[in-house]
Design a protein around this motif. Structure first.
Motif, PDB file in Angstrom:
ATOM      1  N   PRO A 196     -20.399 -20.797  -6.900  1.00 11.92           N
ATOM      2  CA  PRO A 196     -19.352 -21.661  -6.986  1.00 11.92           C
ATOM      3  C   PRO A 196     -19.573 -22.881  -8.017  1.00 11.92           C
ATOM      4  O   PRO A 196     -20.522 -23.495  -7.863  1.00 11.92           O
ATOM      5  CB  PRO A 196     -18.839 -22.217  -5.610  1.00 11.92           C
ATOM      6  CG  PRO A 196     -19.799 -21.067  -4.840  1.00 11.92           C
ATOM      7  CD  PRO A 196     -20.779 -20.847  -5.406  1.00 11.92           C
ATOM      8  N   LYS A 197     -18.319 -23.157  -8.926  1.00 10.73           N
ATOM      9  CA  LYS A 197     -18.537 -24.219  -9.716  1.00 10.73           C
ATOM     10  C   LYS A 197     -18.686 -25.583  -9.023  1.00 10.73           C
ATOM     11  O   LYS A 197     -19.564 -26.516  -9.457  1.00 10.73           O
ATOM     12  CB  LYS A 197     -17.414 -24.275 -10.572  1.00 10.73           C
ATOM     13  CG  LYS A 197     -17.164 -25.632 -11.304  1.00 10.73           C
ATOM     14  CD  LYS A 197     -17.691 -25.405 -12.673  1.00 10.73           C
ATOM     15  CE  LYS A 197     -17.309 -26.869 -13.628  1.00 10.73           C
ATOM     16  NZ  LYS A 197     -18.260 -27.010 -14.529  1.00 10.73           N
ATOM     17  N   LYS A 231     -13.880  -8.885  -8.402  1.00 10.11           N
ATOM     18  CA  LYS A 231     -12.954  -8.431  -9.047  1.00 10.11           C
ATOM     19  C   LYS A 231     -13.064  -7.984 -10.529  1.00 10.11           C
ATOM     20  O   LYS A 231     -12.475  -7.741 -11.086  1.00 10.11           O
ATOM     21  CB  LYS A 231     -11.785  -9.468  -8.906  1.00 10.11           C
ATOM     22  CG  LYS A 231     -11.104  -9.254  -7.510  1.00 10.11           C
ATOM     23  CD  LYS A 231     -10.477 -10.148  -6.950  1.00 10.11           C
ATOM     24  CE  LYS A 231      -9.902  -9.736  -5.531  1.00 10.11           C
ATOM     25  NZ  LYS A 231      -9.422 -10.818  -4.556  1.00 10.11           N
ATOM     26  N   TYR A 234     -19.778  -9.945 -12.633  1.00  9.73           N
ATOM     27  CA  TYR A 234     -20.130 -11.296 -12.748  1.00  9.73           C
ATOM     28  C   TYR A 234     -21.690 -11.197 -13.094  1.00  9.73           C
ATOM     29  O   TYR A 234     -22.095 -12.207 -13.418  1.00  9.73           O
ATOM     30  CB  TYR A 234     -20.134 -11.955 -11.519  1.00  9.73           C
ATOM     31  CG  TYR A 234     -18.509 -12.301 -11.028  1.00  9.73           C
ATOM     32  CD1 TYR A 234     -18.298 -13.604 -11.038  1.00  9.73           C
ATOM     33  CD2 TYR A 234     -17.900 -11.455 -10.464  1.00  9.73           C
ATOM     34  CE1 TYR A 234     -16.877 -14.025 -10.865  1.00  9.73           C
ATOM     35  CE2 TYR A 234     -16.458 -11.846 -10.134  1.00  9.73           C
ATOM     36  CZ  TYR A 234     -16.209 -13.226 -10.239  1.00  9.73           C
ATOM     37  OH  TYR A 234     -14.828 -13.461  -9.993  1.00  9.73           O
TER      38      TYR A 234
END
Lengths: 308, 424
Positions: A196-197, A231, A234
């Motif tokens: 996560p960023k 989704k 990645y």
């Protein structure tokens, strides 16, 4: 402290460290019970628990069911591989139907983050989150930290790296919260697209190089690569992932100090971890499974005492 | 008809009576006299007792869900709500069913609302069915009364469609409105991407999803010319981008949603779907930049972004719930609550003159000879938004059940008057 301050176990985020300690101490007692010839206690007799699983699960559901049966609770199971919302029935309707059958506690797994919180706002039963989408999986984090405590004596001050798909992992998030509350140092490691960023804002270290991460830590929790929750792509391929982020025997042997290997299961052997690592003495993967039953017994037992 | 407004406290930056308490005589829908004290026989009298009088509020962004979703709101309930909330003019977005993309669609809206005290102005779709593919018949729609062109909640994803719209609209000086959002970067996003979304396990909608489209659209505007308006900008960097573009002389304007001036992602209660809006409430720094952008003039207007949804769409798991909140009725209370950050006189200007300038209309300042188009507000009365006070057909407001301070008294729109119970 003899009881929890919460009616539901929705996540680790809002638990206090002394509540986690209480769960551990209670689990110690149940672990003794589980090693006796007669493994059953009457603690939850006349309590009915519904295991409501809107997402596929084998080991978590089995672990809960076993914990419930060891506590003498009456158990019903509801599984739906896809969310019934898509079939026209809302989550609330489904659970209200189950509650109309006089159920005292609901153990729920659902693909939507916050689904157990939604339920808790609407129904009266105790709710245990058995995994809500990419949000939390509190009993997994409890059994993971309990297993570290068992293996290393304490969680405080330990260095733990969580490796893999941090972005889509409820196990990672719950583990980060639990480890930090218990005083461990946490690092996450994986390709940047799976981190996560804003993960650093949670106070964890970030390392992109698996070798450096393993060199730093005392415990490595290797996550399953969750292809089904992604989704879009990645990372380019499982082959490339296993080559650059997979944990293998040679890598472990090259470390200065031996480390403990954990995995929440189910393992993709040869992807995030090789068989010789998973089956080695470094791994406490099956101890985690065993502790899972004791932890879930403790959680159910403690929550059942709170009906408000 | 003559109407005497007694003891009105005027808040209107463009008026010579700004910040003074006066009496106004209205005749035939115009302001006939403004004096310290007036008395006229035969005139109906309303004593405002020092309450605020501003030029009529104009909303650039509201969904009245009619036709198609009348169970959420309709033109009648929406107009009542608007009048009771202090709006004399409301531009409705085209995301109805059918979408407002043909002359007859506009005629339905305009004829149905012609007698209402609030003027309802349709914003027509840029693309047929607001699907982002083929251009709608914009010349025809303009002639039929469209005040601007937008696909509403649907961002314009096709770069060429934006370019062609900017070009085609120049035939009549029409205004293109884009809701800047890169649909790929925000796909499946649920809330602002930040620490909070990380701890809630919710997929984020990063601010850059908005910023890259603002940059794209500004480049297209540089190339094609035309008039461009950004709807609901939400990040600090977006404010900077528009500021630079304005300085450069580009014909660009933008607005901000009223609730974005008070909420940030840290303030969102865990998984409360009434806070699930698009764009999402962003960080505290962004919120501050939006307030600052209003004060500096970079942001031209405040809008309600009123988007009613029924409980079937809202009382759900967070990621399954629809975006949007009702927000019209609480607009004044929200602006009142931040008056220390954003002086009320600036907020009022961004509710009345600001949106009119965006649309290319004349502003209506409170001066003798000008049309009598006013909004009236009670500055300090507490009230609670609840089942009995809520005027929307929907109740997806983040303020539901909360006590608020200050509310609209009503409107005067030339010869039409709408007053709430709190003044009668």
């Amino acid at each position: 402290m003899s009881q929890l301050n919460t009616k539901h176990l929705l996540g680790i985020k809002n638990l206090q460290p002394n509540e986690i300690e209480l769960i551990f101490e209670t689990a110690d007692n149940f672990k003794d019970v589980l090693n006796r010839p007669i493994k059953k206690v009457p603690s939850l007799r006349d309590i009915t628990i519904a295991n409501v699983f809107f997402e596929n699960s084998t080991r978590t559901r089995l672990s809960f069911e076993l914990a419930e049966k060891r506590l003498s609770a009456d158990v019903i199971n509801f599984s739906s591989s896809s969310s019934s919302v898509k079939k026209g029935e809302t989550l609330l309707d489904t659970v209200n139907n189950i509650l109309a059958m006089k159920v005292d506690m609901v153990v729920m797994r659902h693909s939507s983050p916050g689904a157990p919180h939604f339920l808790a706002r609407h129904i009266d039963a105790n709710i245990v989150n058995a995994g809500d989408g990419t949000h939390e999986h509190p009993t997994q984090a409890l059994l993971d930290t309990y297993s570290i405590r068992e293996k290393l004596g304490d969680v405080a001050g330990k260095k733990v790296v969580i490796v893999g798909d941090i972005l889509h992992s409820r196990v990672a998030l719950s583990n980060i919260f639990a480890l930090q509350k218990l005083g461990a140092e946490v690092m996450v490691c994986g390709p940047p697209t799976l981190l996560p960023k804003h993960i650093k804002e949670l106070g964890v270290k970030v390392e992109l190089d698996i070798k450096k991460a393993l060199e730093w830590c005392e415990v490595a929790n290797i996550l399953r690569i969750q292809l089904e929750r992604q989704k879009m792509a990645y990372f380019p391929s499982l082959r490339e992932y296993s080559q650059y982020y997979g944990v293998n025997k040679a890598m472990l042997d090259s470390l200065k100090n031996p480390i403990t290997i954990m995995h929440p299961g189910p393992i993709n052997r040869g992807v995030e971890i090789t068989s010789d690592v998973a089956d080695s003495d470094h791994a406490i993967i099956l101890q985690q499974v065993e502790n899972g039953v004791a932890i879930r017994m403790a959680v159910l037992y403690l929550l059942a005492g709170i009906t408000s | 008809m003559k109407l005497l407004l007694k003891n009105a406290y005027i808040l209107d930056l463009a008026s010579s009576h700004h910040k003074s308490k006066v009496d106004l005589l209205l005749e035939a829908g115009e302001i006939a006299k403004i004096e310290k004290s007036l008395s006229t026989k035969g005139a109906r009298e309303i004593d405002l007792k020092g309450r605020l009088l501003t030029p009529g509020w104009c909303d650039l962004n509201a969904h009245f869900a009619d036709p198609g979703f009348e169970h959420k709101e309709d033109l009648s309930s929406g107009s009542q709500l608007a009048a009771a909330s202090g709006f004399t003019d409301v531009c409705v977005l085209p995301n109805t069913d059918p979408v407002l993309d043909s002359k007859s669609d506009l005629e339905y809206v305009m004829s149905k609302t012609a007698q209402y005290p609030v003027n309802i102005h349709p914003i027509a779709a840029v693309s047929a069915a607001a699907s982002g593919e083929a251009l709608s018949e914009m010349l025809d729609l303009h002639t039929a009364g469209a005040v601007a062109f937008s696909d509403g909640i649907n961002p314009l994803r096709d770069t060429e469609l934006v370019l062609k719209s900017l070009q085609y609209l120049q035939t009549f000086g029409g205004l293109l409105i884009d809701r800047p959002k890169d649909v790929f970067l925000s796909d499946f996003g649920q809330m602002h991407e930040g620490k909070r979304s990380t701890t809630l396990g919710l997929k984020g909608i990063p601010a850059i999803a908005e910023e890259v489209i603002i940059e794209r659209d500004l480049q297209l505007l540089r190339y094609a010319g035309g008039r461009l308006h950004f709807s609901l900008i939400s990040s600090a960097a977006s404010v900077d981008l528009v500021a630079k573009a304005k300085k450069e002389g580009l014909n660009v304007t933008c607005d901000v949603g009223v609730n974005y001036l008070v909420f940030d992602d840290e303030k969102i209660p865990d998984f409360d779907t009434n806070f699930k809006v698009d764009p999402p409430y962003r960080g505290e720094k962004d919120r501050k930049a939006l307030v600052k952008g209003l004060k500096s003039g970079v942001i031209d207007a405040i809008v309600t972004a009123h988007l009613p949804e029924d409980s079937e769409m809202k009382d759900l798991e967070f990621d399954l719930a629809a975006f949007g909140s009702t927000s019209m009725q609480t607009t004044f209370s929200v602006l009142k609550s931040i008056e220390n950050d954003l002086p009320l006189e600036i907020a009022m200007d961004k509710m009345s003159s600001g949106p009119r300038k965006v649309l290319g209309w004349d502003i209506i300042s409170i001066e003798v000879g000008n049309p009598a188009v006013f909004s009236m507000f009670d500055n300090d009365t507490p009230w609670t938004l609840n089942q009995s006070t809520n005027l929307s057909k929907s109740k997806n407001s983040p303020f539901f059940g909360q006590e608020l301070i200050g509310r609209a008294v009503g409107i005067i729109n030339r010869d039409k008057i709408f007053l709430n119970n709190n003044i009668r």
